[in-house]
Write a protein that holds these residues in place. Sequence first.
Motif, mmCIF file in Angstrom:
data_model
loop_
_atom_site.group_PDB
_atom_site.id
_atom_site.type_symbol
_atom_site.label_atom_id
_atom_site.label_comp_id
_atom_site.label_asym_id
_atom_site.label_seq_id
_atom_site.Cartn_x
_atom_site.Cartn_y
_atom_site.Cartn_z
ATOM 1 N N UNK A 12 49.564 28.699 39.992
ATOM 2 C CA UNK A 12 50.194 29.766 40.715
ATOM 3 C C UNK A 12 49.541 30.146 42.115
ATOM 4 N N UNK A 13 48.291 30.153 41.831
ATOM 5 C CA UNK A 13 47.388 30.223 43.174
ATOM 6 C C UNK A 13 45.944 29.567 43.056
ATOM 7 N N UNK A 14 45.290 29.039 44.212
ATOM 8 C CA UNK A 14 44.050 28.878 44.055
ATOM 9 C C UNK A 14 42.879 29.576 43.581
ATOM 10 N N UNK A 15 42.468 29.184 42.418
ATOM 11 C CA UNK A 15 41.535 30.104 41.788
ATOM 12 C C UNK A 15 40.167 30.153 42.733
ATOM 13 N N UNK A 16 40.043 29.627 43.670
ATOM 14 C CA UNK A 16 38.687 29.526 44.526
ATOM 15 C C UNK A 16 38.994 30.759 45.485
ATOM 16 N N UNK A 39 50.549 35.903 39.545
ATOM 17 C CA UNK A 39 50.076 36.061 40.850
ATOM 18 C C UNK A 39 49.371 37.396 41.199
ATOM 19 N N UNK A 40 48.979 38.339 40.226
ATOM 20 C CA UNK A 40 48.672 39.596 40.369
ATOM 21 C C UNK A 40 47.406 39.676 41.304
ATOM 22 N N UNK A 41 46.524 38.531 41.130
ATOM 23 C CA UNK A 41 45.123 38.686 41.937
ATOM 24 C C UNK A 41 45.436 38.914 43.501
ATOM 25 N N UNK A 42 45.925 37.641 43.889
ATOM 26 C CA UNK A 42 46.192 37.418 45.328
ATOM 27 C C UNK A 42 47.136 38.887 45.772
ATOM 28 N N UNK A 43 48.121 39.171 45.071
ATOM 29 C CA UNK A 43 48.900 40.004 45.419
ATOM 30 C C UNK A 43 48.244 41.447 45.697
ATOM 31 N N UNK A 44 47.255 41.858 44.711
ATOM 32 C CA UNK A 44 46.386 42.941 44.617
ATOM 33 C C UNK A 44 45.460 43.108 45.795
ATOM 34 N N UNK A 45 44.953 41.691 46.019
ATOM 35 C CA UNK A 45 43.943 41.680 47.182
ATOM 36 C C UNK A 45 44.466 41.965 48.234
ATOM 37 N N UNK A 46 45.650 41.262 48.736
ATOM 38 C CA UNK A 46 46.534 41.374 49.837
ATOM 39 C C UNK A 46 46.707 42.980 50.062
#
Length: 307
Positions: free
Chosen positions: A17-21, A260-267
Motif C-alpha cells: 500500500x505504501x513505501x515502508x521507507x 494507508x493510515x500511517x502516510x495519511x496521518x503523517x500528512x
Amino acid sequence: MLTASGCGGTGRELAQFFDVTRLGAFVTRSITMAPRAGRPTPRMAETPSGLLNAVGLQGPGVEAFLTQELPWLAERGARTVVSIGGGTVAEYTALARRLADAPGVTAVEVNLSCPNVEDRGRVFARDGSSAAEVVASVRAATRYDVPVIAKLAPDVADIVAVARSCVDGGADALAMINTPVGMSVDVDTMRPSLAAGTGGLSGPAIRPLAVRCVWQVHAALPGVPIIGMGGVTSGRDALEFVLAGACAVAVGSALFHDPYACPRIQRELEELLTERGFDRLADAVGLAHHPPGSGPRGRTDLEESSL
C-alpha cells in the motif's frame, strides 16, 4: 510516524500500500527466542471504540526472523525497530545479543508486558526494579551500539516511577502505552469473548489513558524521548500526543482497517502543524505543558539533540 508492534505484519503486508521507507521506523512484532504458536482462538473481539486481543507472542523465533524477515526490510532501506519479548532476564539478554550485530536493526524495543516466569508470572512492566533489570541487561548485551526503547504498560500504580527506573537502567527512549488489560463477555454464549479470558485493549477507547501517561512522564522526565501510541487514527490524535510530550507517534490498530493510515496521518499532522505556525514538529513537543499563548517555540541544541 511509526507502526506499533504487532500491527504491521512483517512489513511485506504494508508494502503493498505504501513505501515502508517513508516511515520513521517499522516496528516488528515482539520476537522471541523460540517459535511460538500463540494463544488459542478466539483471539480478538471488538468493543466500543476498541479492540481486545489475546494473540500471544506468536512468531517463528529469532533465527527465522533474522534469516527471513529482517533481510527483506534491510534490503529496502527500512528503519527497523525490533521488539523483543521474553519470560526471563536471560531470555531478553540472549535476544539482544543475537540482534546486536544484525544488519538493519535501528533500535531494540523491550516489550516489558511479559510475565516473569521466575517471579510467579508477575509482569515485568509492573515492577520498576524488574523492568530496570531487563533494560540494563539488554543495554549491556547490545554493547551500547543500538538504542534501547522501553515499552511501558499503563496497568501500574505509578508509571512515572517505572519510567524513571527504565531510564536509570539505560533506556534511551520510552514507548507508551502498551495495551491495558481488558475483558468482554459474550451475552449469547455467556462465556468470555476471548479464549484466554482477558486481553489487551487497543483503539480510540484508550487514547485518553495513553495521553495521560505521556503527559505525566514528560513532565517528570522532559529530556527523555517518548514514542506516544494508543488509539491514534488521525493527525489530530497524533498532535495531541506531541503536545503532551511525545516526539514520535506510533499507529497500531488503525492499520487493521486502513492500511494507508500511517502516510495519511503523517500528512494530516504536517498540515495541522503548518496551520498552527510550526516550522518543525520538535517545536510542538510538550507545548501543552507551557503557559497558554506561548505558541511555537524554539529549542536549545541540547533539547534538539535529545529528539
